[in-house]
Design an enzyme around this catalytic site. Structure first.
Site, short mmCIF file in Angstrom:
data_model
loop_
_atom_site.label_atom_id
_atom_site.label_comp_id
_atom_site.label_asym_id
_atom_site.label_seq_id
_atom_site.Cartn_x
_atom_site.Cartn_y
_atom_site.Cartn_z
CG HIS A 87 78.33 -3.53 -34.99
ND1 HIS A 87 78.37 -3.98 -36.28
CD2 HIS A 87 78.90 -2.31 -35.01
CE1 HIS A 87 78.97 -3.09 -37.06
NE2 HIS A 87 79.30 -2.06 -36.30
CG ASP A 93 74.39 -12.92 -32.06
OD1 ASP A 93 75.13 -11.92 -31.98
OD2 ASP A 93 74.78 -14.03 -32.44
C1 GDG Z 1 79.05 -8.76 -33.44
C2 GDG Z 1 77.63 -8.95 -32.86
C3 GDG Z 1 76.73 -8.85 -35.19
C4 GDG Z 1 83.92 -16.50 -36.26
N1 GDG Z 1 84.73 -17.50 -35.88
C5 GDG Z 1 85.73 -17.53 -36.75
C6 GDG Z 1 85.53 -16.51 -37.68
N2 GDG Z 1 84.41 -15.90 -37.36
C7 GDG Z 1 83.81 -14.79 -38.12
C8 GDG Z 1 82.53 -15.26 -38.79
C9 GDG Z 1 81.73 -13.97 -38.87
C10 GDG Z 1 82.21 -13.21 -37.63
O1 GDG Z 1 83.47 -13.77 -37.23
C11 GDG Z 1 81.25 -13.37 -36.45
O2 GDG Z 1 80.18 -12.49 -36.61
P1 GDG Z 1 78.80 -12.68 -35.82
O3 GDG Z 1 77.85 -11.70 -36.38
O4 GDG Z 1 78.33 -14.08 -35.98
O5 GDG Z 1 79.10 -12.45 -34.27
P2 GDG Z 1 79.98 -11.40 -33.36
O6 GDG Z 1 81.43 -11.70 -33.48
O7 GDG Z 1 79.44 -11.55 -31.96
O8 GDG Z 1 79.68 -9.95 -33.94
C12 GDG Z 1 76.78 -9.66 -33.89
C13 GDG Z 1 78.13 -8.51 -35.66
O9 GDG Z 1 78.89 -7.89 -34.61
C14 GDG Z 1 78.10 -7.58 -36.87
O10 GDG Z 1 77.33 -6.44 -36.67
O11 GDG Z 1 76.10 -9.63 -36.17
O12 GDG Z 1 75.46 -9.83 -33.38
O13 GDG Z 1 77.69 -9.69 -31.65
O14 GDG Z 1 82.06 -13.24 -40.00
O15 GDG Z 1 82.81 -15.84 -40.02
N3 GDG Z 1 86.36 -16.27 -38.68
C15 GDG Z 1 87.46 -17.08 -38.77
N4 GDG Z 1 87.72 -18.08 -37.90
C16 GDG Z 1 86.87 -18.35 -36.88
O16 GDG Z 1 87.11 -19.28 -36.09
N5 GDG Z 1 88.33 -16.85 -39.76
#
Ligand code: GDG
Length: 509
Positions: A160, A361
């Site tokens: 990821h 990212d």
């Molecule tokens: C890893 C990789 C890759 C975030 N804050 C809250 C919250 N979230 C949810 C978001 C989104 C998820 O968490 C975050 O996903 P991201 O992709 O932006 O980032 P990472 O957590 O670093 O994820 C990344 C991912 O894996 C998937 O392969 O894209 O690059 O680092 O869904 O909505 N959800 C809630 N409250 C929050 O405060 N409920």
């Protein structure tokens, strides 16, 4: 339909996974649609090893024909495998932060140890027809350990996070062992084309991998496919419906800019705050007219490299609010807590700009969620880092260099002044990509490719897994000889403070 065995570091009840956000949502959905087993850590940390090798097996009503099987970690495993090798070596190196990597802390032996224990616990649960899909950097050696335990099933791996340039990867002292472990998979899925190129280069440099005419990579008499499968979201969950009005207005008459990022050094939050401060300074006509709302839930707080970020951001937001704020206008709303998932869509939709500027990212799902939440008749504008995997797909966002404060400040102005027809055009093109590569496409295309790869393997004269197994045996013997037992080194630096004995939050990771 063949049963799918999903393995990830963190496993949770399907109902909770659907609420957790990120890729857990897609995995939970997959298990509702086809028979499966989800195996991994349950988030609990126990003092000693007692009965930690027998997974707790559960089926839930919501899970249909699927079950989950989980194990706790011991306090030492949590410290060295999870906080240590996974999050203080692999995470920083893969995000190009060699300066933060704790190479000398002796974490590797327990990283292998947990993967070995997981493989032994999972082995009896695997059926001959299963396909196995392993997730993320915590579990790179798991396929090699499963092969050693006699598993011949097709095994795929999805990373990821980004793959660093080969020269950076080679800085990890155990790079050869990691390269060899990667070659035990039949298929490796990555977020971007750049990641695919980096991994192939790394396998060429580290273990003399060769690219074959059919595009696969050959190493140690084994052929593996390395392909791009960009992670997506379920756009329908975010699209449509009117937002809850009270969440839309940040401050009377001011437009909201929204950021949602775990409080991680890879997310570029300090640069983001500085760029917003610069924007207010450079374009004073926008003072009182915009608000930056930054949701930054805590994450991995026991890892040393994370302790400073919170202080830095509190100081920066305090400074900017002190410098520009008025009695009736606070420029930065900085929220160091998780927001409820059902509110995120409304906050995204009520925000004129989505502000996503990670320094690095894997994908950045939040930027896709922001776009999907917009009102098609009057959409907001995403500002996106060129170093997020999503930038390879979301080319109609305003793409910025997250290190270039002036460029970001100007992009905020451009986004605020963009006319409606351009915003709608960009939104339509962005949504076409987000819908074409949604979460269902991501998982089905990975699994179809894995099944096809496995079918080819059974038809071809490729060496059996017995030869992979013997090569993995050699590797395991040599890596156990060379890796120091944890806690046994004069080089050891106390890099993680283990806050064990409690359940770890399921999201954010
Ligand atoms: C890893 C990789 C890759 C975030 N804050 C809250 C919250 N979230 C949810 C978001 C989104 C998820 O968490 C975050 O996903 P991201 O992709 O932006 O980032 P990472 O957590 O670093 O994820 C990344 C991912 O894996 C998937 O392969 O894209 O690059 O680092 O869904 O909505 N959800 C809630 N409250 C929050 O405060 N409920």
């Amino acid at each position: 339909m063949r049963r799918i065995v999903l393995v990830s570091n963190r496993v949770m009840e399907l109902r909770k996974a659907a609420q957790a956000g990120g890729v857990a949502v897609a995995l939970a959905e997959l298990l509702r649609e086809r028979p499966g087993l989800w195996f991994g850590w349950n988030g609990k940390v126990v003092e000693e090893h007692d009965s930690t090798d027998i997974p707790e097996l559960r089926t839930a009503k919501s899970a249909g024909r699927s079950a989950i099987a989980t194990l706790p970690l011991t306090a030492a495993e949590h410290r060295d495998y999870y906080l240590g090798y996974s999050n203080s070596v692999l995470w920083p190196v893969f995000h190009n932060r060699l300066d933060l990597a704790q190479f000398d802390a002796g974490f590797y032996a327990r990283y292998i140890g947990v993967n070995d224990r997981f493989a032994r616990a999972l082995r009896p649960l695997i059926q001959p027809d299963d396909i196995i899909w392993i997730h993320d950097y915590h579990l790179i050696p798991l396929a090699a350990e499963l092969r050693r335990a006699g598993v011949d099933n097709p095994i795929g791996f999805y990373l990821h996070i980004p793959v660093p340039p080969s020269q950076t990867f080679l800085a990890i002292p155990e790079y050869r062992e990691l390269a060899r472990a990667l070659t035990a998979y039949d298929l490796i899925g990555l977020q971007t084309q750049a990641d695919v190129a980096n991994l192939i280069q790394f396998l060429e440099d580290s273990v003399s991998g060769r690219i074959l005419q059919d595009g696969r990579v050959s190493a140690f008499d084994h052929r593996l496919s390395i392909k791009r499968f960009p992670v997506g979201i379920d756009a329908d969950v975010f699209a449509g419906g009117a937002p809850e009005e009270k969440l839309v207005q940040a401050t009377e008459g001011a437009d909201r800019i929204i950021g949602v990022d775990r409080l991680d050094y890879s997310k570029g939050l300090a640069q983001k705050f500085r760029a917003f401060g610069r924007f207010l300074e450079k374009y004073p006509e926008y003072q009182r007219k915009v608000v930056l709302s930054q949701i930054a839930p805590p994450t991995r707080e026991s890892v040393e490299a994370y302790t400073d970020i919170r202080q830095t951001l509190e100081a920066l937001s305090g400074k900017i609010n002190g410098m520009f704020g008025e009695l009736d206008w606070v420029p930065i709303h900085y929220i160091h807590r998780s927001a409820p998932r059902d509110k995120l869509r409304d906050v995204y939709r009520g925000s004129r700009i989505g502000f996503f500027t990670p320094l690095r990212d894997g994908m950045n799902l939040v930027s896709k969620e922001y776009v999907a939440s917009q009102d098609p008749a009057d959409p907001g504008v995403p500002i996106l880092s060129r170093f997020a995997g999503a930038a390879e797909q979301l080319v109609d966002a305003l793409i910025v260099n997250p290190y270039n404060i002036e460029e970001i400040a100007d992009a905020i102005k451009t986004a605020l002044e963009m006319d409606k027809s351009e915003r709608i055009d960009r939104y339509n093109r962005l949504m076409a990509v987000i819908r074409a590569y949604d979460s269902a496409t991501w998982s089905s295309s990975f699994l179809n490719t894995l099944e096809a790869t496995a079918r080819e393997r059974s038809l071809s004269f490729a060496p059996s897994n017995a030869s992979i197994r013997s090569s993995m045996d050699k590797l395991a013997r040599s890596s156990r000889r060379t890796s120091r037992p944890p806690g046994d080194s004069f080089l050891k630096t106390p890099s993680t403070r283990d806050k064990s004995h409690k359940t770890q939050p399921s999201r954010p990771e």
